[in-house]
Design a protein around this motif. Structure first.
Motif, short mmCIF file in Angstrom:
data_model
loop_
_atom_site.label_atom_id
_atom_site.label_comp_id
_atom_site.label_asym_id
_atom_site.label_seq_id
_atom_site.Cartn_x
_atom_site.Cartn_y
_atom_site.Cartn_z
N THR A 17 32.68 40.88 -21.64
CA THR A 17 31.97 39.81 -20.94
C THR A 17 30.52 39.81 -21.33
O THR A 17 30.01 40.75 -21.91
N ASP A 18 29.85 38.71 -20.96
CA ASP A 18 28.41 38.65 -21.16
C ASP A 18 27.73 38.58 -19.80
O ASP A 18 26.73 37.92 -19.64
N ARG A 19 28.35 39.23 -18.80
CA ARG A 19 27.80 39.14 -17.46
C ARG A 19 26.36 39.63 -17.44
O ARG A 19 25.99 40.57 -18.13
N ALA A 20 25.56 38.93 -16.65
CA ALA A 20 24.16 39.32 -16.49
C ALA A 20 24.13 40.44 -15.46
O ALA A 20 24.90 41.38 -15.53
N ASP A 21 23.23 40.37 -14.48
CA ASP A 21 23.18 41.38 -13.43
C ASP A 21 24.04 40.94 -12.27
O ASP A 21 23.61 40.88 -11.13
N THR A 22 25.28 40.60 -12.57
CA THR A 22 26.18 40.08 -11.56
C THR A 22 27.35 41.02 -11.41
O THR A 22 27.97 41.40 -12.39
N SER A 23 27.66 41.40 -10.19
CA SER A 23 28.77 42.32 -9.97
C SER A 23 30.09 41.62 -10.17
O SER A 23 30.22 40.42 -9.97
N GLY A 24 31.09 42.41 -10.56
CA GLY A 24 32.42 41.85 -10.70
C GLY A 24 32.95 41.33 -9.38
O GLY A 24 33.73 40.38 -9.35
N VAL A 25 32.52 41.93 -8.27
CA VAL A 25 32.98 41.47 -6.95
C VAL A 25 32.49 40.07 -6.68
O VAL A 25 33.25 39.20 -6.23
N ALA A 26 31.22 39.80 -6.97
CA ALA A 26 30.67 38.46 -6.75
C ALA A 26 31.37 37.44 -7.65
O ALA A 26 31.73 36.34 -7.22
N ALA A 27 31.57 37.82 -8.89
CA ALA A 27 32.22 36.92 -9.82
C ALA A 27 33.64 36.60 -9.39
O ALA A 27 34.10 35.46 -9.47
N GLU A 28 34.34 37.63 -8.95
CA GLU A 28 35.71 37.41 -8.46
C GLU A 28 35.72 36.49 -7.25
O GLU A 28 36.61 35.63 -7.12
N ARG A 29 34.73 36.62 -6.39
CA ARG A 29 34.64 35.75 -5.22
C ARG A 29 34.42 34.29 -5.63
O ARG A 29 35.05 33.39 -5.10
N TRP A 30 33.54 34.07 -6.60
CA TRP A 30 33.31 32.70 -7.08
C TRP A 30 34.57 32.14 -7.74
O TRP A 30 34.91 30.98 -7.54
N LEU A 31 35.23 33.00 -8.50
CA LEU A 31 36.45 32.57 -9.17
C LEU A 31 37.51 32.12 -8.18
O LEU A 31 38.10 31.05 -8.31
N VAL A 32 37.75 32.93 -7.16
CA VAL A 32 38.75 32.61 -6.16
C VAL A 32 38.37 31.34 -5.40
O VAL A 32 39.20 30.45 -5.18
N ALA A 33 37.09 31.21 -5.04
CA ALA A 33 36.65 30.03 -4.30
C ALA A 33 36.82 28.78 -5.15
O ALA A 33 37.27 27.73 -4.65
N SER A 34 36.47 28.86 -6.41
CA SER A 34 36.61 27.71 -7.30
C SER A 34 38.07 27.31 -7.47
O SER A 34 38.44 26.15 -7.35
N ARG A 35 38.90 28.32 -7.72
CA ARG A 35 40.32 28.04 -7.96
C ARG A 35 40.99 27.45 -6.73
O ARG A 35 41.73 26.47 -6.81
N GLU A 36 40.74 28.05 -5.57
CA GLU A 36 41.39 27.56 -4.35
C GLU A 36 40.94 26.14 -4.01
O GLU A 36 41.75 25.30 -3.61
N ALA A 37 39.65 25.87 -4.16
CA ALA A 37 39.15 24.53 -3.85
C ALA A 37 39.70 23.51 -4.84
O ALA A 37 40.11 22.41 -4.44
N PHE A 38 39.76 23.88 -6.11
CA PHE A 38 40.28 22.94 -7.10
C PHE A 38 41.75 22.65 -6.85
O PHE A 38 42.18 21.49 -6.90
#
Length: 280
Positions: A17-38
């Protein structure tokens, strides 16, 4: 449509990945929120977490593409185009953004010049891609550059003599030039092989109308709109046919639908909308 489950591999530690200073937990949360809403068609709710993903992983093509798809569902074509431009910038195969990028510009009011330029770029990404050549020819045709449109269509046919979309592009140019019978013959040849080819039905319908065969015209165009209800050109053709037969209310409905589907083409339809108001 992209498969969001593929994102999981992007987020795993050690997955390149090219993650910046972002935790995998936060990224996973955004991923789940995006997927569920879509998945629930709540595109506004899917937007912000997807934006966060693109900020945290700016070089991940899959997130830029997903953001573009959300903007498309939200009918925000200028933002959609910007997301596709990001795909072009980061992808090792920028043709992945085509034809979605120029199509977004087509739908964005005031961006017709960018649309044609984007089609030119898409064709340059893969010069021997017949579909890209066809899209380029169609864009040039819409811009009134018929000589260059013909060149693109003929280049595609030179690569694949059975490239029906480009053959129909030449048929449309025949219509513009008044060679109506030739256009009709070209469309009929395609329909013999592919009876549900909507572009062929459109050309056949317009040709029949201009030759005075109104029943044939209606048969072709109504079949076409049944197969591709979101095709603006079919609605315009049906509107003109309805108006010619004094079905003014039906004509107006088709013209209004055309503008609803593609607001950037309002000026093209304006004269017909006015005629349906005046009845002349």
């Amino acid at each position: 449509m992209l498969v969001l489950l593929l994102y999981a591999s992007v987020l795993r530690p050690g997955g390149g990945t090219d993650r910046a200073d972002t935790s995998g937990v936060a990224a996973e949360r955004w991923l789940v929120a995006s997927r569920e809403a879509f998945d629930a068609a709540r595109y506004e709710d899917a937007l912000q977490p997807t934006i966060e993903l693109t900020r945290a992983f700016p070089n991940q093509q899959v997130y830029a593409e997903w953001l573009a798809s959300i903007y498309q569902h939200l009918s925000r074509p200028a933002d959609e185009a910007a997301a596709w431009e990001r795909v072009v910038a980061i992808s090792p195969t920028p043709v992945d953004a085509c034809p979605a990028l120029p199509d977004a510009y087509v739908r964005a009011a005031g961006h017709s010049d960018k649309s044609l330029a984007a089609f030119e770029r898409c064709s340059a990404f893969e010069p021997n891609n017949t579909d890209m050549l066809f899209y380029l020819g169609r864009a040039r045709e819409r811009a009134g550059r018929t000589d260059l449109a013909e060149a693109a269509y003929r280049q595609a046919i030179g690569i694949d003599r059975n490239h029906n979309d480009s053959r129909l592009g030449l048929a449309r140019l025949d219509l513009r030039a008044g060679r109506v019978e030739e256009a009709g013959h070209s469309a009929a040849a395609v329909l013999e092989l592919y009876p549900n080819h909507t572009d062929a039905l459109l050309v056949a319908g317009i040709s029949a109308q201009r030759l005075g065969r109104l029943d044939d015209a209606r048969r072709h165009l109504e079949r076409a709109v049944g197969l591709a209800e979101r095709d603006v050109d079919i609605h315009i053709a049906l509107g003109i046919l309805d108006f010619s037969e004094a079905h003014v209310a039906d004509a107006r409905r088709h013209f209004e639908r055309a503008v609803q589907l593609e607001p950037a083409r309002r000026a093209e339809v304006a004269v017909w909308l006015e005629r349906t108001r005046s009845g002349r």
